[in-house]
Design a protein around this motif. Structure first.
Motif, PDB file in Angstrom:
ATOM      1  N   PRO A 177     -16.864 -40.335  49.965  1.00  0.00           N
ATOM      2  CA  PRO A 177     -16.182 -39.040  50.027  1.00  0.00           C
ATOM      3  C   PRO A 177     -16.675 -38.068  48.953  1.00  0.00           C
ATOM      4  N   ASP A 178     -16.493 -36.790  49.209  1.00  0.00           N
ATOM      5  CA  ASP A 178     -16.836 -35.763  48.238  1.00  0.00           C
ATOM      6  C   ASP A 178     -15.913 -35.848  47.033  1.00  0.00           C
ATOM      7  N   SER A 179     -16.365 -35.287  45.933  1.00  0.00           N
ATOM      8  CA  SER A 179     -15.580 -35.310  44.704  1.00  0.00           C
ATOM      9  C   SER A 179     -16.038 -34.165  43.819  1.00  0.00           C
ATOM     10  N   LEU A 180     -15.825 -34.302  42.520  1.00  0.00           N
ATOM     11  CA  LEU A 180     -16.218 -33.281  41.555  1.00  0.00           C
ATOM     12  C   LEU A 180     -17.560 -33.648  40.938  1.00  0.00           C
ATOM     13  N   ASP A 181     -18.484 -32.709  40.956  1.00  0.00           N
ATOM     14  CA  ASP A 181     -19.789 -32.862  40.321  1.00  0.00           C
ATOM     15  C   ASP A 181     -19.791 -32.007  39.064  1.00  0.00           C
ATOM     16  N   ASP A 198     -16.415 -29.289  29.308  1.00  0.00           N
ATOM     17  CA  ASP A 198     -17.314 -28.176  29.614  1.00  0.00           C
ATOM     18  C   ASP A 198     -17.635 -28.171  31.104  1.00  0.00           C
ATOM     19  N   TRP A 199     -16.636 -27.822  31.900  1.00  0.00           N
ATOM     20  CA  TRP A 199     -16.711 -27.923  33.355  1.00  0.00           C
ATOM     21  C   TRP A 199     -17.078 -26.602  34.035  1.00  0.00           C
ATOM     22  N   GLY A 200     -17.604 -25.656  33.309  1.00  0.00           N
ATOM     23  CA  GLY A 200     -17.882 -24.346  33.891  1.00  0.00           C
ATOM     24  C   GLY A 200     -18.993 -24.320  34.913  1.00  0.00           C
ATOM     25  N   ASP A 201     -19.819 -25.380  34.963  1.00  0.00           N
ATOM     26  CA  ASP A 201     -20.897 -25.457  35.947  1.00  0.00           C
ATOM     27  C   ASP A 201     -20.532 -26.330  37.148  1.00  0.00           C
ATOM     28  N   SER A 202     -19.348 -26.845  37.176  1.00  0.00           N
ATOM     29  CA  SER A 202     -19.003 -27.885  38.156  1.00  0.00           C
ATOM     30  C   SER A 202     -18.864 -27.345  39.574  1.00  0.00           C
ATOM     31  N   ALA A 203     -18.858 -28.287  40.512  1.00  0.00           N
ATOM     32  CA  ALA A 203     -18.743 -27.946  41.933  1.00  0.00           C
ATOM     33  C   ALA A 203     -18.107 -29.113  42.666  1.00  0.00           C
ATOM     34  N   VAL A 204     -17.527 -28.816  43.797  1.00  0.00           N
ATOM     35  CA  VAL A 204     -17.110 -29.868  44.724  1.00  0.00           C
ATOM     36  C   VAL A 204     -18.333 -30.205  45.568  1.00  0.00           C
ATOM     37  N   ALA A 205     -18.723 -31.471  45.543  1.00  0.00           N
ATOM     38  CA  ALA A 205     -19.972 -31.860  46.183  1.00  0.00           C
ATOM     39  C   ALA A 205     -19.959 -33.354  46.440  1.00  0.00           C
ATOM     40  N   HIS A 206     -21.033 -33.848  47.029  1.00  0.00           N
ATOM     41  CA  HIS A 206     -21.201 -35.299  47.079  1.00  0.00           C
ATOM     42  C   HIS A 206     -21.306 -35.778  45.633  1.00  0.00           C
ATOM     43  N   PRO A 207     -20.547 -36.803  45.269  1.00  0.00           N
ATOM     44  CA  PRO A 207     -20.522 -37.185  43.851  1.00  0.00           C
ATOM     45  C   PRO A 207     -21.885 -37.532  43.273  1.00  0.00           C
TER      46      PRO A 207
END
Length: 289
Positions: A177-181, A198-207
């Motif tokens: 399943p998808d999660s947080l990258d 430091d999560w400012g670059d994060s995305a919901v994506a394939h882990p």
């Protein structure tokens, strides 16, 4: 609230930030002291009750980070810092001080990171609701078109679109399943615990897209992959997980290029970052080779 290099570098901004700290927590025992300003964010310290806290200011493009910390604190508190205060509307975040992880070893850290991702898999809707960018495989063909429009286009990149779409279609069928990258997982973004910040670059994506940055910082990608994929061994055979990791990392190159574009869009980037979005996007052709 004003944002950007000019605003955050002004003598007035620390006073505005101090007023916010006084409003949300009180007990301030020192001034806001700005320590770093970039086009995408500013970082400062402030003493509250005699303890040093970290204040981060973000522009509209990555203000979602303030809301994301709330989700992390609720769903995976053992792997994230619990914010002292957060204001997504104003792009302000106040975090406790944490020490860097001593004797850092990415191979040892990745299993913890994988457990965090698994803890977030059932909360993707919450992540999207607070504004974390959607870079899931099913929408990445659209993101590729966005990258060609906003970053750079060329005959080579245009011809590559069907191949990229095929990769995305394959990865969209993944049993993982998808999660947080995190999208910028390196030693400076890991503190004692280990906890990730430091999560400012994060995305919901394939882990598995999270392997992209660690891969670029090691000569032993196989060791990183083994340590990380062990956390997903119940979901698919090892060979299949490795195939998905390869796809996710390739597709993640475009997500990272868009992340750079978002960060640099307000201008004023340091010279060493000026071409980051373009160079990252072009590297997807090298990955295909």
């Amino acid at each position: 609230m004003e944002h950007g290099i000019a605003a955050w570098s002004s003598p007035e901004w620390p006073l505005v930030a101090q007023a916010w700290v006084d409003e949300v927590v009180g007990g301030r025992t020192g001034p806001v002291v700005v320590s770093r300003v970039r086009s995408w964010s500013a970082v400062a310290t402030v003493e509250v009750g005699g303890e040093r806290l970290w204040l981060k200011a973000m522009g509209p493009a990555n203000a979602f980070e303030a809301g994301l910390y709330g989700v992390l604190a609720r769903r995976v508190p053992e792997y994230a810092l619990t914010p002292v205060a957060a204001d997504p509307a104003r792009g302000l975040l106040l975090l406790p001080h944490a020490e860097p992880l001593a004797d850092f070893d990415m191979v040892a850290v990745l299993p913890h990171y994988a457990r965090m991702q698994r803890g977030l898999m059932s909360h993707v809707d919450e992540l999207l609701a607070v504004g974390v960018p959607d870079m899931r495989a099913a929408v990445m063909p659209e993101r590729y078109a966005e990258a060609l429009r906003d970053i750079e286009t060329s005959p080579e990149l245009e011809r590559f679109a069907p191949t990229f779409e095929r990769w995305c279609a394959e990865l969209a069928e993944s049993p993982v399943p998808d999660s947080l990258d995190h999208n910028d997982l390196h030693p400076n973004n890991v503190v004692t615990g280990p906890r990730f910040y430091d999560w400012g670059d994060s995305a919901v994506a394939h882990p598995f897209a999270s392997l992209l940055v660690p891969y670029n910082q090691t000569d032993d990608q196989a060791a990183l992959r083994r340590a990380y994929l062990a956390g997903f061994a119940d979901l698919a055979p090892v060979a299949e997980l490795e195939r998905q990791a390869d796809l996710a990392v390739r597709i993640g190159i475009v997500a990272r290029a868009l992340c750079w574009q978002r960060a640099l869009s307000s201008g004023g980037a340091p010279p060493e970052f000026a071409d980051a979005a373009v160079l990252t996007l072009r590297s997807v052709l090298e990955a295909a080779g």
